[in-house]
Design a protein around this motif. Structure first.
Motif, PDB file in Angstrom:
ATOM      1  N   LYS A 133       1.024  -1.226  -0.080  1.00  0.00           N
ATOM      2  CA  LYS A 133      -0.057   0.146   0.032  1.00  0.00           C
ATOM      3  C   LYS A 133       1.048   1.155   0.045  1.00  0.00           C
ATOM      4  O   LYS A 133       0.158   2.248   0.226  1.00  0.00           O
TER       5      LYS A 133
ATOM      6  N   HIS B 189      -0.467   2.619   7.533  1.00  0.00           N
ATOM      7  CA  HIS B 189      -0.260   4.190   6.905  1.00  0.00           C
ATOM      8  C   HIS B 189       0.638   4.867   7.615  1.00  0.00           C
ATOM      9  O   HIS B 189       0.566   4.229   8.985  1.00  0.00           O
TER      10      HIS B 189
ATOM     11  N   TYR C 248      -1.345   3.769   2.791  1.00  0.00           N
ATOM     12  CA  TYR C 248      -2.674   3.299   2.508  1.00  0.00           C
ATOM     13  C   TYR C 248      -3.714   4.656   2.849  1.00  0.00           C
ATOM     14  O   TYR C 248      -3.858   5.071   3.825  1.00  0.00           O
ATOM     15  N   ASN C 249      -4.596   5.101   1.962  1.00  0.00           N
ATOM     16  CA  ASN C 249      -5.304   6.144   2.089  1.00  0.00           C
ATOM     17  C   ASN C 249      -6.839   5.917   1.970  1.00  0.00           C
ATOM     18  O   ASN C 249      -7.684   6.897   1.754  1.00  0.00           O
TER      19      ASN C 249
ATOM     20  N   ASP D 199      -3.897   6.052  -2.739  1.00  0.00           N
ATOM     21  CA  ASP D 199      -2.730   5.563  -1.869  1.00  0.00           C
ATOM     22  C   ASP D 199      -1.508   6.513  -2.044  1.00  0.00           C
ATOM     23  O   ASP D 199      -1.092   6.816  -3.431  1.00  0.00           O
TER      24      ASP D 199
END
Length: 546
Positions: free
Chosen positions: A206, A252, A267-268, A280
């Motif tokens: 990610k 994240h 990771y978003n 991401d």
């Protein structure tokens, strides 16, 4: 505050460990198993603690910091001597103990840096936990890891697990870097060095490694795989930035530099990076809201939750991005796409902020200037908010933690289903419940084994509840001591197991061989209420602390 300054400030600040939430470590978070049976009425050996309890096993250990993960069910407590005390779920040997399902909080594992091959005098200065792995940082800049390593998150060659703590080499330009801090997600880890550099290792799926690529590719069997880094790699995007703090959620991370600029990557999903989208981020990116030029709006602290991020600005205001509740604004359907302040705590000056599995915490000055602990979170089914046995387990809005009123909390480790606190000893401590509640103390004075009658009822140890007559101590005491008091056995063995986990010892044949009890001395320890002597003439049942 820089990481070095923060480290220096904790060297003289110490406290006691409190715990609330789930303690049935193998079952926590398992949907098919639920919570502890009989937890709410105390029938379980591993109950859900619905209010903060003093953790007996570490009650006579001076602790300076406590660490966990928002995705984890294990904890690391560092004491004033730089030793680590570990307890909780031991999946994939996360606590460095092979073939054990968990390590009880009532019998924590003691680890010293010298046990791991460090030079004499080396202390632990920081720790981090992932879901199933642990990182320990030594005062000499060394790093050790243990636990799940299927994706290289322990910084070792890929294997199912690293069953005991192993060193991790962190180098740059052929020279060893001095590590001062660590953070961890589920499948990756970060370390921060004294020179302000950040290194990452583990899975790049990610963008968690911050190196600009995931390495996504199709392999045999039409399976998708991603890059794995088993040795720490330097995050070049942060080159020239002096990073002072790193934090990680499940997938994240955030970094804070010495000027107050915040960087995010990984990771978003649910807009947890606060950049206004759900794409991401493969390299650290500046969050515009905290990039200046107004210094007041720049950051002083950062926090990462499972699906959210938090920034505390220089005015001590609390800002959150991402998903933090089930419905309405801030939920999965309507996350905070950029960092927003929360109306309910807008007036709070934040001293400390943390995020756990479903919990959110902050410490702020109360009306009288004393620290007030505020918490909220939905689906806190194990009591990890610690609001009290008669209160709701969850809170959708920030609320004062009443059981912690008057307790000076200075560190919080918010795990997936459990929360631990560090607080300075004060007058209210003698009124706090202890965990475990019943440790089956001897009915008669440990020194003489007799009852001396109404005029000389025994003094109880704060940790083990063992009764002692004042004149049976060596030397004898003239009066009940102020503040905390620990019996000779507990003074001899800080952090020893308690209750059903205690190891039975042979008693000395004469009381003259017993060491004299020494009262804790520290300017921060103003003392609890005087330890009351038992009121009954005959050996009465132990008086329970309410």
């Amino acid at each position: 505050m820089t990481a070095d300054e923060a480290q220096a400030s904790t060297e003289t600040r110490w406290g006691r460990v409190l715990i609330c939430g789930g303690t049935d470590w193998p079952k926590l978070g398992r949907k098919d198993r639920g919570g502890s049976a009989g937890a709410e009425n105390g029938e379980s050996e591993n109950p859900d603690l619905l209010e903060p309890y003093l953790l007996r096993s570490l009650l006579n250990v001076k602790s300076v910091s406590v660490h966990t993960s928002c995705a984890g069910c294990h904890f690391v407590v560092l004491d004033i001597d730089g030793q680590a005390w570990l307890f909780g779920r031991n999946g994939y040997s996360a606590l460095g103990v092979p073939d054990a399902e968990y390590v009880s909080e009532n019998a924590p594992r003691l680890v010293k840096a010298t046990d791991l091959g460090a030079p004499k005098g080396t202390k632990f200065v920081h720790a981090a936990c992932g879901r199933n792995h642990t990182i320990l940082v030594g005062s000499d800049g060394s790093v050790w890891t243990a636990g799940q390593n299927n994706l290289g998150q322990c910084g070792q060659s890929v294997s199912p697990e690293v069953s005991s703590f192993q060193p991790v080499s962190v180098t740059h330009g052929g020279k060893k870097e001095h590590v001062i801090q660590a953070s961890a997600g589920i499948t990756f880890s970060l370390v921060l060095t004294k020179s302000g550099k950040v290194f990452s290792f583990g899975s790049a799926e990610k963008g968690q490694l911050g190196n600009g690529t995931t390495g996504e590719r199709i392999t045999t069997g039409n399976k998708t795989t991603y890059d794995i880094e088993t040795t720490p790699i330097y995050i070049k995007e942060l080159d020239g930035k002096h990073i002072v703090k790193i934090v990680s959620g499940q997938q994240h991370s955030l970094a804070l530099d010495s000027t107050g600029v915040v960087y995010v990557w990984g990771y978003n999903g649910y807009c947890r990076l606060g950049l206004g989208n759900q794409v991401d981020v493969l390299k650290p990116k500046v969050v515009p809201q905290f990039a200046g030029p107004n210094e007041n709006s720049m950051a002083s602290d950062i926090v990462a939750g499972p699906s959210n991020s938090i920034v505390v600005d220089n005015q001590k205001m609390y800002w959150m991005a991402g998903k933090w509740k089930n419905s309405g604004e801030g939920s999965s359907g309507s996350p905070y796409s950029t960092f927003r302040y929360m109306q309910d705590i807008m007036a709070c000056k934040v001293i400390l902020a943390r995020s756990g599995g479903v919990t959110h915490w902050l410490v702020t000055p109360d009306d009288d200037g004393s620290p007030m602990t505020v918490c909220w979170g939905q689906n806190a089914n194990n009591g990890e908010l610690g609001l009290g046995p008669e209160e709701r387990k969850s809170a959708s809005k920030p609320t004062k933690n009443v059981p912690l009123s008057g307790i000076d909390v200075f560190d919080i480790a918010a795990g997936q289903n459990t929360t631990c606190f560090l607080a300075k000893p004060n007058e209210k401590f003698s009124d706090m419940p202890r965990h475990p509640e019943d440790v089956n103390p001897p009915p008669l004075c440990v020194g003489c084994g007799k009852d001396h009658g109404e005029d000389d009822s025994p003094l109880e140890c704060d940790k083990c509840d063992a009764p002692w007559h004042l004149q049976c101590l060596n030397p004898p005491l003239d009066a009940v001591p102020d503040g905390e008091w620990f019996c000779p056995d507990c003074l001899d063995d800080p952090g020893a197991p308690v209750g059903a986990w205690a190891v039975k010892k042979e008693k000395p044949k004469t009381k003259s061989k017993r060491p004299a009890p020494v009262e804790e001395e520290d300017e921060d320890n103003e003392g609890g209420a005087k330890r009351k002597a038992a009121k009954a003439a005959a050996p009465a049942p132990k008086k329970k602390r309410q």
